[in-house]
Structure formats: C-alpha cells, structure tokens
Design a protein around this motif. Sequence first.
Motif, PDB file in Angstrom:
ATOM      1  N   LEU A   6       0.829  -1.198   0.000  1.00  0.00           N
ATOM      2  CA  LEU A   6       0.000   0.000   0.000  1.00  0.00           C
ATOM      3  C   LEU A   6       0.866   1.252   0.000  1.00  0.00           C
ATOM      4  CD1 LEU A   6      -2.870  -0.926   2.489  1.00  0.00           C
ATOM      5  CD2 LEU A   6      -2.715  -1.295   0.032  1.00  0.00           C
ATOM      6  N   VAL A   8      -0.419   4.272   0.638  1.00  0.00           N
ATOM      7  CA  VAL A   8      -0.958   5.137   1.693  1.00  0.00           C
ATOM      8  C   VAL A   8      -1.306   4.259   2.887  1.00  0.00           C
ATOM      9  CG1 VAL A   8      -2.747   6.842   2.239  1.00  0.00           C
ATOM     10  CG2 VAL A   8      -1.941   6.595  -0.126  1.00  0.00           C
TER      11      VAL A   8
ATOM     12  N   GLN B  65      -8.392   8.920   1.358  1.00  0.00           N
ATOM     13  CA  GLN B  65      -7.104   8.752   0.671  1.00  0.00           C
ATOM     14  C   GLN B  65      -6.560   7.347   0.914  1.00  0.00           C
ATOM     15  OE1 GLN B  65      -5.230  12.218   2.410  1.00  0.00           O
ATOM     16  NE2 GLN B  65      -5.487  13.430   0.529  1.00  0.00           N
ATOM     17  N   TYR B  66      -6.783   6.838   2.117  1.00  0.00           N
ATOM     18  CA  TYR B  66      -6.316   5.490   2.432  1.00  0.00           C
ATOM     19  C   TYR B  66      -7.087   4.430   1.638  1.00  0.00           C
ATOM     20  CZ  TYR B  66      -5.581   1.215   5.150  1.00  0.00           C
ATOM     21  OH  TYR B  66      -5.307  -0.070   5.526  1.00  0.00           O
ATOM     22  N   GLN B  69      -6.304   4.675  -1.862  1.00  0.00           N
ATOM     23  CA  GLN B  69      -4.868   4.615  -2.150  1.00  0.00           C
ATOM     24  C   GLN B  69      -4.456   5.755  -3.089  1.00  0.00           C
ATOM     25  OE1 GLN B  69      -2.196   2.424  -0.890  1.00  0.00           O
ATOM     26  NE2 GLN B  69      -3.817   2.571   0.674  1.00  0.00           N
ATOM     27  N   THR B  70      -4.684   6.956  -2.586  1.00  0.00           N
ATOM     28  CA  THR B  70      -4.335   8.137  -3.355  1.00  0.00           C
ATOM     29  C   THR B  70      -3.740   9.210  -2.460  1.00  0.00           C
ATOM     30  OG1 THR B  70      -5.109   9.866  -4.846  1.00  0.00           O
ATOM     31  CG2 THR B  70      -6.622   9.225  -3.114  1.00  0.00           C
ATOM     32  N   ARG B  71      -2.942  10.071  -3.061  1.00  0.00           N
ATOM     33  CA  ARG B  71      -2.429  11.234  -2.334  1.00  0.00           C
ATOM     34  C   ARG B  71      -3.080  12.526  -2.829  1.00  0.00           C
ATOM     35  NH1 ARG B  71       2.990   8.533  -2.416  1.00  0.00           N
ATOM     36  NH2 ARG B  71       3.107   7.513  -0.376  1.00  0.00           N
ATOM     37  N   ASP B 167      -6.010  -2.362 -14.565  1.00  0.00           N
ATOM     38  CA  ASP B 167      -4.600  -2.134 -14.888  1.00  0.00           C
ATOM     39  C   ASP B 167      -4.413  -1.717 -16.337  1.00  0.00           C
ATOM     40  OD1 ASP B 167      -3.788  -2.627 -12.396  1.00  0.00           O
ATOM     41  OD2 ASP B 167      -2.911  -4.602 -12.789  1.00  0.00           O
ATOM     42  N   PRO B 192      -8.933  -5.329  -4.519  1.00  0.00           N
ATOM     43  CA  PRO B 192      -7.861  -4.341  -4.651  1.00  0.00           C
ATOM     44  C   PRO B 192      -8.181  -3.220  -5.639  1.00  0.00           C
ATOM     45  CG  PRO B 192      -6.924  -6.531  -4.581  1.00  0.00           C
ATOM     46  CD  PRO B 192      -8.421  -6.705  -4.650  1.00  0.00           C
ATOM     47  N   TYR B 194      -6.254   0.739  -6.616  1.00  0.00           N
ATOM     48  CA  TYR B 194      -5.132   1.632  -6.303  1.00  0.00           C
ATOM     49  C   TYR B 194      -5.258   2.863  -7.187  1.00  0.00           C
ATOM     50  CZ  TYR B 194      -3.130  -2.907  -4.758  1.00  0.00           C
ATOM     51  OH  TYR B 194      -2.902  -4.129  -4.181  1.00  0.00           O
ATOM     52  N   ARG B 197      -1.799   4.457  -8.447  1.00  0.00           N
ATOM     53  CA  ARG B 197      -0.991   3.520  -9.213  1.00  0.00           C
ATOM     54  C   ARG B 197      -1.669   3.142 -10.522  1.00  0.00           C
ATOM     55  NH1 ARG B 197       0.251  -0.299  -5.010  1.00  0.00           N
ATOM     56  NH2 ARG B 197       2.394   0.295  -4.531  1.00  0.00           N
ATOM     57  N   GLN B 198      -2.989   3.067 -10.503  1.00  0.00           N
ATOM     58  CA  GLN B 198      -3.710   2.676 -11.717  1.00  0.00           C
ATOM     59  C   GLN B 198      -4.062   3.876 -12.594  1.00  0.00           C
ATOM     60  OE1 GLN B 198      -6.659   0.225  -9.604  1.00  0.00           O
ATOM     61  NE2 GLN B 198      -5.742  -1.615 -10.483  1.00  0.00           N
ATOM     62  N   LEU B 284      -6.720  -2.468   4.990  1.00  0.00           N
ATOM     63  CA  LEU B 284      -7.370  -2.614   3.693  1.00  0.00           C
ATOM     64  C   LEU B 284      -7.150  -4.007   3.110  1.00  0.00           C
ATOM     65  CD1 LEU B 284      -9.009  -0.848   1.794  1.00  0.00           C
ATOM     66  CD2 LEU B 284      -6.894   0.189   0.988  1.00  0.00           C
ATOM     67  N   GLU B 285      -5.913  -4.514   3.242  1.00  0.00           N
ATOM     68  CA  GLU B 285      -5.639  -5.842   2.657  1.00  0.00           C
ATOM     69  C   GLU B 285      -6.470  -6.927   3.343  1.00  0.00           C
ATOM     70  OE1 GLU B 285      -2.856  -3.948   3.776  1.00  0.00           O
ATOM     71  OE2 GLU B 285      -1.161  -4.333   2.391  1.00  0.00           O
ATOM     72  N   TRP B 288      -9.927  -6.771   1.917  1.00  0.00           N
ATOM     73  CA  TRP B 288      -9.960  -7.430   0.603  1.00  0.00           C
ATOM     74  C   TRP B 288      -9.977  -8.948   0.774  1.00  0.00           C
ATOM     75  CZ3 TRP B 288      -5.289  -4.098  -1.499  1.00  0.00           C
ATOM     76  CH2 TRP B 288      -5.741  -2.785  -1.749  1.00  0.00           C
TER      77      TRP B 288
END
Lengths: 349, 349
Positions: A6, A8, B65-66, B69-71, B167, B192, B194, B197-198, B284-285, B288
């Motif tokens: 992860l 974040v 954001q968590y 999975q983003t900033r 992806d 999942p 992201y 990332r994606q 989060l994992e 999932w």
Amino acid sequence: MASHKLLVTPPKALLKPLSIPNQLLLGPGPSNLPPRIMAAGGLQMIGSMSKDMYQIMDEIKEGIQYVFQTRNPLTLVISGSGHCALEAALVNVLEPGDSFLVGANGIWGQRAVDIGERIGARVHPMTKDPGGHYTLQEVEEGLAQHKPVLLFLTHGESSTGVLQPLDGFGELCHRYKCLLLVDSVASLGGTPLYMDRQGIDILYSGSQKALNAPPGTSLISFSDKAKKKMYSRKTKPFSFYLDIKWLANFWGCDDQPRMYHHTIPVISLYSLRESLALIAEQGLENSWRQHREAAAYLHGRLQALGLQLFVKDPVLRIGLLGCNATRENVDRVTEALRAALQHCPKKKL
Amino acid sequence: MASHKLLVTPPKALLKPLSIPNQLLLGPGPSNLPPRIMAAGGLQMIGSMSKDMYQIMDEIKEGIQYVFQTRNPLTLVISGSGHCALEAALVNVLEPGDSFLVGANGIWGQRAVDIGERIGARVHPMTKDPGGHYTLQEVEEGLAQHKPVLLFLTHGESSTGVLQPLDGFGELCHRYKCLLLVDSVASLGGTPLYMDRQGIDILYSGSQKALNAPPGTSLISFSDKAKKKMYSRKTKPFSFYLDIKWLANFWGCDDQPRMYHHTIPVISLYSLRESLALIAEQGLENSWRQHREAAAYLHGRLQALGLQLFVKDPVLRIGLLGCNATRENVDRVTEALRAALQHCPKKKL
Ligand SMILES: Cc1ncc(COP(=O)(O)O)c(C=O)c1O
Ligand SMILES: Cc1ncc(COP(=O)(O)O)c(C=O)c1O
C-alpha cells in the motif's frame, strides 16, 4: 491486479476514538437533537426498497403535508440539504430561457440567482438592502415588467432575521401566470405558514432547523400548477439525481410501481420521521406559539441590555429552533451577551 | 398572517412509535451497520462549521485517501448518494459539447450516459451485453475514434456481478489525453483498487456497501489532471450544490478560509468517519481478503447446489459486504436457496 504494497498507510487520526463535544447550538445553522431523534439515528438499516421503508416514506410524506399545510400529492424528501431542494425546484421548474424573478434581499435570494443563471434562465433579481421584505406592490411591478414563470421569496431570511409576509402573493402571482416558490428552511415550524391557503406552488424546507433533525435531507412539495409546468417541459432537467419524475415515482407520488432511482438515506429518514412525529404530537400551533414566546422573551431581554434590533419589526429569532426555543436558552445567550458587552468600549448603545 | 384553523390535521400514522424490523441485508444494496457505526449515528449534533467538525472532515479525507490509495489533495465527501457523486464528477468535468466515452455494460454505465446527455456532452456508449467487461483494445478503439475528454468505467458492476480489470486503462487514457473516471461504489473495500498507481483521475464510491455506513454520502477524489480540467472550464457547472470549487473550499482542499456553502450532513459524517476508522483498523488488505474468502466460499456452496455462475470468471460477490462478508451469512443464503430450489420444477441445472 496483483497485490501491491500500500502506498498510503492507515491514517493515525482515524485510529483514535471519535469524540463529540457538547455544544449548545443557538446559531442560525443546525440545532440540537432531542433524545428521540438521536435514538432513531442509532437504529439498524433496513432495505432501502423494502415494504417497511415504503411505509416510513409514506408517513414522512403525510408529516410534510401536515407541517406545510398542504394536500399536494407531489410531496417528498430530497436526499440533500436545503440548497439541494432549492436546486431541485429550479432545475425542474425552469427551462433555459425562462424568465425568473427573485426576491434578493439576503443570501438565499442570491443563491437562487446563482442557480437560476447556471441553468440558463433569464434571472431578474429584485435587489433590496438586507433587513427589508417585499411588498405586494413591489412584486406586482416585477411581475408586470418581467413576465416571469417563477418568483422566489424567502419566508424566514436567516441571514438578516427578516420575516417575509406571504398573504396575497400566491394570488398575485397566479394573476400574472407565475408560480410562487418559497424557501421556508428557517421558518417552518416556527411561524404560521399555510401552503395551500397562501397559494404557494413550491415550498421547501430543511430538516435541521425547527424540526430538530440532523442536516442532510430536505422537504419539498409542488402544487398541481407546478407539476403541470414540470411535466410539460420540452427538455430534460440537467440533473438526474433531482429529476422530479424519477423522484415522484420512487416516493410513490404517481401510480406506477416504484423503480430504483438512487439509494435513499435510510437512517436520516428515520430521524426525519421522528422529527415530524414530534411536531405532530406537539401540534403545529403549539410549536408556532413556543417559538413566538421564546422570541418575545429574547427581544425583551435584548432591549433590557440596551441593544437595538437590526430589523424594524420584531421578528422570529431563527437562532432558537425547535427544542432549543426555551427561556433557559434565552437566559444563557443574553447573559453571555451582557458579559461580552461589558468588555466593549462604551458606545451609544 | 392571522391564525387559521389547520386544513391538514396531524397524520395518525405518525402518532404511532417508529418500529424497525430486523433485516439481514445481503442484496447488492446497502448493508447492515456494525454496532460502532450505529452508535455514531445516535450522537448529538455539533456545529457544522465548528473546529471539531473540521477535524472530523479532515480525518474523513485521510480515510478516503487510504481506502482509495491516493495522495490527491482534492478528496472529499459529496452530500448525496452514489448517483450524486457520479453527477458531481460529470457536471464538473464535462462542458457542453465535450466528447464522453462510456463503458455501458450495465445499469451504471447507462446512468452515466443519461447524465452526460442531460448536460450536453457528446456521449459515446460502448454497448456490450451485460456480463462482460472491457478490454484495453476495445477501449483504445473508442479513444481513437471519439477522442473523448473522459472515459467512464464501472469497477464492480453490481447489476451483473462483473469486475472490470483496471490495470493499464489509466495509462492508455492518458496517451489519448483522456481522463479516466471509475465507479467503485460496489467494489471499494472488497477488492484491490489503487487510484494513483492505476492512473485513475476521478474515483467515487458510496458509504453503504463494503464500508457499512448508512447510505446518503459518497466519497470522491480528483487527480491533478482532473482538477486542471475542472478549474479551467469556460462555463460554470449547472449545479451549485455540486460545484467542485465551492466543495473543495469547504472541505479544506484549497488554501482559502472555509466559506459556508451548504450544511453538511453532520451525523452521517460521524458514521462515515467510523466506517473509515474500522477499515483503517482492520487494514485494507485484510478487508480485501475477507471479501475474497467469503466470495470463494459462496461460489463453492453455489456450485455444490448445481448452480452455474452468470458470469464467466468467478468474481467478487457484491451481496456480501463489509461486516456481512462472513461464512455464516453464506450458509444462510445458500441454505435458503437450496430450500427454494427444491420447489422449482426440475430443469437441467
Ligand atoms: C432560509 C434558509 N434557506 C436555505 C438554507 C440552506 O440550507 P442548507 O444549508 O441545508 O443547504 C438555509 C440554511 O441555513 C436557510 O437558513
Ligand atoms: C456500482 C454502483 N454504482 C452506483 C450505485 C449508485 O449508488 P446510489 O444508489 O447510492 O445512488 C450503486 C448502487 O447500488 C452501485 O452498486
């Protein structure tokens, strides 16, 4: 996608417990919740399209008809705040190019102007210094000049404390083939309002003021005239979320089977149902009286402090809403004010 | 107005107590609430513009954001359901005349088409029979042909049970100067995802699925690219309620002092904060994994009943969401199904 580390990580602040301080809410914003409404907020979910939910929705509709004093079948809840209800009214009633007359004597009229312009109406603001209300004559001039399809007025102007008289405005509008839209977010339950008798075509209010429910839902009702205008429009409204035909169907206001439109805010609707139940139990007239008495008491206390009211006539004080409209709260406010004034440089008060 | 006799009397149904039945919610709609989220719903109001409220809003933003999975700094809550978030995305990103490519393999894509048309975009649906997802090649053809500014895809298609792989789609879109908008209402927290990332430019989700909060609020985040498109538009969005510049300011995403825009749904935000806290605690994992395991267990049980899955690959089962994603619930569902099937005329299963 293959599992990744992860980017974040869990935010630290969220790993601490939620703590909600005690606040007495006497501003013009949301008010405190009575215990019964808080209890409703803590209940478990049921299906948003279950028979039980439809029953609650039907009860809410009847409650709105009661507090609005209307028999309009097209009466329902908007899944959003007061502004969302205003937007729902405008986006459904107005088509691009329609003439729209706005009583703009405070922030709410300005917001109506803003939304009207976004959706391409020809907007005619009747500007007025804050602190005043509109007369029948002023409105008649606007109607004659601009031939609007819709007039917007704010009943309780919470940014200035002005109460707009409503008698005669519906009739006047109808003589000019104009619909009357009234914002009663800050006044509903606090002062007399009779949708059908006063010829109001579209009336909306919020959940969070005198009804003492949490913010986030709003009440709206449309007369048959308003319905006719909306159902005969040539263009689809810009909003799907607020499209009245979908909403009317989901709220059981037509005779079609209910179709999924969006997921309604189930728990907020429990609370709203309870807030309407409380006012049905208390009686609308008693709620009006309670607010009138708390307001009179406040004005007396303020004058005793040597303060002048901003507006000419004593009006409903919108900061004393629902269960907060008590003498005890007035005493607390005026005591705090008195203490604060002692620290001010002496001016002619 | 002089006091009148009330035309509409207190509705009888509202004078009875509210009673909420126990329902186990295993459909694709809202899910049940865990005790901690119910408790948050039962708390008292605080000021919607108080320091304490801003703190909760900041915590929620970090929580989003968590889970996304983003900033992205431009991350916030929409005061409305999942559809309202979709509308917020489209009304802010698209201007009339913009080309809009839509993955329309189920109801959510159709809704995106509908909203896109309402706001005057040139909408190009990539129609596909329900039950399939889009390949990179199909999307590239659409991008090359229609030169859209925006592509819409549904991650978890809850009307068909299809999981759209993500992806490579962000990168592909960016090569064609197109933004990628993804609906994760039914998938967030369950599989999942992201955002950064994606290369997803706009991601939204609802509160009421795997997050187990009440329906009525939705989460949304915008990449810098998406922000640039929205902040350089020539026309104001049709909606004031959903205008991203106002929302960004009120959610503390710019460096201006926060200005009143609309009253946020304070109590619903408490619940949302708790739902994000729960997932931050669980990880989060782990969330999932829990959904993957419950889904695998369900598929096993269904196959043991002789039932074929509607879609080709086993996918996330969206009816087992958050705290409802347990073996016990799978046992209850499959047992009920088995019993029901015994009453069906024997077909080749
Ligand atoms: C008179 C009036 N109209 C409209 C509104 C807007 O409602 P909301 O903040 O729920 O969007 C308010 C809120 O204070 C109000 O007092
Ligand atoms: C994938 C997906 N998108 C969007 C929505 C719409 O959300 P809402 O019903 O909250 O408006 C749903 C709701 O079920 C959904 O499953």
